[in-house]
Write an enzyme that holds these catalytic residues in place. Structure first.
Site, mmCIF file in Angstrom:
data_model
loop_
_atom_site.group_PDB
_atom_site.id
_atom_site.type_symbol
_atom_site.label_atom_id
_atom_site.label_comp_id
_atom_site.label_asym_id
_atom_site.label_seq_id
_atom_site.Cartn_x
_atom_site.Cartn_y
_atom_site.Cartn_z
ATOM 1 N N CYS A 18 -10.264 1.856 -7.131
ATOM 2 C CA CYS A 18 -10.567 3.291 -7.053
ATOM 3 C C CYS A 18 -11.837 3.654 -7.813
ATOM 4 C CB CYS A 18 -9.382 4.075 -7.601
ATOM 5 S SG CYS A 18 -8.889 3.521 -9.229
ATOM 6 N N GLU A 76 -2.827 9.714 -8.923
ATOM 7 C CA GLU A 76 -4.024 8.899 -9.187
ATOM 8 C C GLU A 76 -4.593 8.544 -7.826
ATOM 9 O OE1 GLU A 76 -5.256 8.312 -12.103
ATOM 10 O OE2 GLU A 76 -3.615 8.937 -13.392
ATOM 11 N N LEU A 77 -5.685 9.218 -7.434
ATOM 12 C CA LEU A 77 -6.128 9.115 -6.041
ATOM 13 C C LEU A 77 -7.492 8.431 -5.928
ATOM 14 C CD1 LEU A 77 -4.867 12.681 -5.029
ATOM 15 C CD2 LEU A 77 -3.600 10.517 -5.078
ATOM 16 N N GLY A 135 -2.618 6.289 -4.860
ATOM 17 C CA GLY A 135 -2.957 5.996 -3.472
ATOM 18 C C GLY A 135 -4.115 6.866 -3.022
ATOM 19 N N SER A 136 -4.224 7.041 -1.720
ATOM 20 C CA SER A 136 -5.356 7.788 -1.170
ATOM 21 C C SER A 136 -5.193 9.289 -1.416
ATOM 22 C CB SER A 136 -5.450 7.522 0.324
ATOM 23 O OG SER A 136 -4.238 7.913 0.938
ATOM 24 N N GLU A 177 -14.923 7.692 0.484
ATOM 25 C CA GLU A 177 -14.557 6.516 -0.309
ATOM 26 C C GLU A 177 -14.678 5.268 0.571
ATOM 27 O OE1 GLU A 177 -10.349 6.068 -1.408
ATOM 28 O OE2 GLU A 177 -11.021 5.122 -3.261
HETATM 29 P P1 NAD Z 1 -2.165 4.787 0.575
HETATM 30 O O1 NAD Z 1 -2.344 6.214 0.222
HETATM 31 O O2 NAD Z 1 -2.282 4.402 1.995
HETATM 32 O O3 NAD Z 1 -0.717 4.266 0.113
HETATM 33 C C1 NAD Z 1 -0.339 4.272 -1.255
HETATM 34 C C2 NAD Z 1 1.177 4.263 -1.328
HETATM 35 O O4 NAD Z 1 1.675 5.519 -0.891
HETATM 36 C C3 NAD Z 1 1.852 3.224 -0.442
HETATM 37 O O5 NAD Z 1 2.966 2.702 -1.129
HETATM 38 C C4 NAD Z 1 2.260 4.034 0.774
HETATM 39 O O6 NAD Z 1 3.323 3.446 1.492
HETATM 40 C C5 NAD Z 1 2.656 5.349 0.129
HETATM 41 N N1 NAD Z 1 2.554 6.557 0.969
HETATM 42 C C6 NAD Z 1 1.668 6.820 1.935
HETATM 43 N N2 NAD Z 1 1.857 8.064 2.420
HETATM 44 C C7 NAD Z 1 2.873 8.611 1.722
HETATM 45 C C8 NAD Z 1 3.552 9.870 1.750
HETATM 46 N N3 NAD Z 1 3.196 10.823 2.599
HETATM 47 N N4 NAD Z 1 4.544 10.084 0.868
HETATM 48 C C9 NAD Z 1 4.915 9.131 -0.028
HETATM 49 N N5 NAD Z 1 4.328 7.909 -0.070
HETATM 50 C C10 NAD Z 1 3.324 7.651 0.777
HETATM 51 O O7 NAD Z 1 -3.188 3.964 -0.331
HETATM 52 P P2 NAD Z 1 -3.562 2.420 -0.292
HETATM 53 O O8 NAD Z 1 -4.409 2.154 0.910
HETATM 54 O O9 NAD Z 1 -2.370 1.577 -0.544
HETATM 55 O O10 NAD Z 1 -4.456 2.315 -1.618
HETATM 56 C C11 NAD Z 1 -5.790 2.644 -1.645
HETATM 57 C C12 NAD Z 1 -6.019 4.026 -2.205
HETATM 58 O O11 NAD Z 1 -5.441 4.135 -3.520
HETATM 59 C C13 NAD Z 1 -7.506 4.311 -2.399
HETATM 60 O O12 NAD Z 1 -7.783 5.628 -2.016
HETATM 61 C C14 NAD Z 1 -7.699 4.116 -3.892
HETATM 62 O O13 NAD Z 1 -8.805 4.774 -4.444
HETATM 63 C C15 NAD Z 1 -6.418 4.647 -4.425
HETATM 64 N N6 NAD Z 1 -6.178 4.147 -5.784
HETATM 65 C C16 NAD Z 1 -6.304 5.022 -6.830
HETATM 66 C C17 NAD Z 1 -6.151 4.566 -8.143
HETATM 67 C C18 NAD Z 1 -6.266 5.492 -9.328
HETATM 68 O O14 NAD Z 1 -5.813 5.120 -10.407
HETATM 69 N N7 NAD Z 1 -6.842 6.674 -9.176
HETATM 70 C C19 NAD Z 1 -5.849 3.219 -8.375
HETATM 71 C C20 NAD Z 1 -5.725 2.364 -7.280
HETATM 72 C C21 NAD Z 1 -5.883 2.840 -5.990
#
Ligand code: NAD
Length: 499
Positions: free
Chosen positions: A296, A262-263, A242-243, A390
């Site tokens: 990402c 993986e951010l 995620g982010s 990003e």
């Molecule tokens: P996000 O961070 O908003 O959410 C990702 C997941 O985390 C969701 O399921 C969300 O509900 C959960 N979440 C959010 N806050 C949390 C917390 N405090 N504790 C536990 N869980 C929590 O991300 P998004 O908008 O769904 O996805 C986009 C982001 O993911 C982008 O920054 C992208 O670069 C990244 N991403 C990284 C990779 C990688 O492999 N490095 C791959 C795909 C996406």
């Protein structure tokens, strides 16, 4: 554009997929439901029953009780389940692609591409399940080890939490869940709120393929549900994608647990003067806008040698202008919508800000709802938000450079470091870039946006910690257990007689 086309298209139907939580072997409804509006079709496409705190706690307790049952499943049986699941995914590729288009606005061709990768990921995980073992260590090489034998094997960690983002909800779930099961763990999945139906369908496929109910649970919800899972002492390993901001919160909450984060990223691709400029431009156009740039490692910053920059920009603008934007359910569409109106509006605003700071928009920049037309922004200042942060949207920026070593430094000024691309024929430049770029991976004669699901993938700096891909994930999903046998040796024990 998007709203009217959606209403007029008979292919959209009015199907709404309702999905539940899977807790303690049962699909559960709950008092609270969240409706997902398709960002392109602009109608409800799925409804998820949300977990509450009691349900999360029940899932954790069940996971704790289930560890032994899952560990008992032989690696051969785990591998067979994953291989069967891969076949089912292949057979249902179109069904999944349609759901990805509805929930996320992802074009059918991107959705099918994701599902091809899901099947690969499952097969690679099956192969890795068969390879989990240990080693006999060379104990007798050091005086205190003489007379002993030591061995290790890799044991499952127990309970794994898998938290996934919206942009590739099927393949990232496959990576986490398949590798965790391959290693012999039970997994609690927290899908992204934007793609609950795709996530549940994939779990259903694994169960249909024979995954024991003890091996997987699904709880729907947002950050608070994810956070409750991460805080639990029952959990041994967390795989989060995620982010950067959410990843940092996960790390704070988790405390001392195995963590794979993986951010985000704002990936750079460098185009040298010796590159095939037309090929580089075509590849940047194709991989900068697949899934509307919501990857990402999507091509975001393109650094082009000044001597070829004008030519590259022309070729890129022409190629991007040819991309077909529109209905994600249309077979010909290259670029569908972004995940929601707010995400598209944010990127639109960053584009406007870059323009106000002196950049030129050579194509795109028009938004309709969640659809942002593919946008090329030439020469924004290096401090523009579009360069520094990003973007995660349908935009690329083109910046010129004079000196190769300096551009490596410029790339490294980012707080992120996930993956980079480099177009050159010169081996000295390839080796310098590989060594000096602060990234987890470098793609040569390709853009940053390329991943093979069986090679290590992950970032440095704010892009995260750990490496994903089944073999490397299994390292994080297992613990090395050592056995020392004293008084039992495979090797000679006598000293050399001193002449
Ligand atoms: P996000 O961070 O908003 O959410 C990702 C997941 O985390 C969701 O399921 C969300 O509900 C959960 N979440 C959010 N806050 C949390 C917390 N405090 N504790 C536990 N869980 C929590 O991300 P998004 O908008 O769904 O996805 C986009 C982001 O993911 C982008 O920054 C992208 O670069 C990244 N991403 C990284 C990779 C990688 O492999 N490095 C791959 C795909 C996406």
């Amino acid at each position: 554009m998007s709203g009217n086309m959606a209403e007029n298209s008979p292919s959209h139907g009015n199907d709404v997929t309702e999905v539940r939580c899977l807790v303690a072997g049962e699909w559960r409804t709950s008092g609270e439901r969240a409706e997902r509006q398709g960002p392109y079709v602009r109608r409800p496409v799925s409804v998820a029953h949300l977990a509450d705190e009691a349900m999360v706690d029940e899932a954790l307790a069940y996971a704790h009780r289930s560890r032994a049952a899952v560990e008992q499943v032989s690696p051969a049986a785990r591998a067979s389940v994953l291989e069967r699941a891969a076949e089912l995914v292949d057979a249902r590729r179109d069904e999944f692609a349609r759901l990805l288009a509805l929930e996320l606005g992802k074009p059918l061709k991107d959705g099918r591409g994701e599902m091809v990768r899901v099947a690969d990921t499952l097969r690679v995980s099956a192969a890795e399940a068969r390879r989990i073992g240990g080693e006999v260590l060379p104990t007798a090489g050091w005086p205190r080890g003489v007379g002993s034998t030591a061995m290790t094997y890799r044991a499952p960690v127990g309970v794994v939490v898998a938290i996934t983002p919206f942009n590739a909800p099927a393949n990232l779930l496959a990576h986490k869940l398949a590798a965790s099961f391959a290693a012999g763990n039970t997994t609690i999945v927290k899908p992204p709120p934007q793609a609950p139906a795709v996530s549940v369908r994939l779990v259903e496929v694994l169960l249909e393929a024979g995954m024991p109910v003890e091996a997987v649970q699904v709880v729907h919800g947002g950050a608070e549900i994810g956070s409750r899972l991460c805080a639990s002492p029952i959990v041994s390993a967390i795989s989060f994608t995620g982010s950067a901001q959410a990843g940092a919160a996960v790390a704070r909450t988790a405390g001392p647990k195995r963590l794979v984060l993986e951010l985000g990223g704002n990936a750079a691709t460098i185009v040298c003067e010796d590159a095939d400029i037309d090929t580089a431009a075509a590849m940047c156009a194709a991989t900068g806008f697949s899934n509307s740039g919501q990857s990402c490692v999507s091509v975001q910053r393109i650094y082009v040698h000044t001597s070829v920059c004008d030519r590259f920009l022309d070729a890129l603008t022409t190629a991007v202008g040819r991309l077909k934007v529109g209905d994600p359910l249309d077979e010909d569409t290259d670029v569908g919508s972004m995940v929601d109106d707010q995400a598209a509006a944010r990127v639109e605003q960053w584009i406007q800000a870059a323009k106000a700071e002196g950049a030129t928009v050579t194509c795109g920049g028009v938004r309709d709802g969640a659809t942002l037309s593919p946008t090329v922004v030439a020469e924004p200042p290096p401090t523009a938000t579009l360069v520094v942060e990003e973007a995660f949207g349908a935009v690329v920026v083109v910046l010129r450079y004079d000196d190769f070593d300096q551009v490596l430094e410029v790339c490294n000024q980012s707080r992120y470091g996930l993956q980079a691309g480099l177009f050159t024929q010169r081996i000295d430049r390839i080796m310098r870039a590989w060594r000096h770029l602060e990234v987890g991976g470098l793609v040569v004669n390709g853009t940053s946006n390329f991943r093979l699901d069986h090679v290590p993938f992950g970032g440095v700096k704010d892009s995260g910690i750990g490496r994903e891909s089944p073999r490397w994930m299994i390292d994080d999903y297992t613990v090395t257990k050592t056995l020392i046998l004293r008084g039992a040796s495979l090797w000679g024990e006598s000293a050399v007689s001193q002449g």
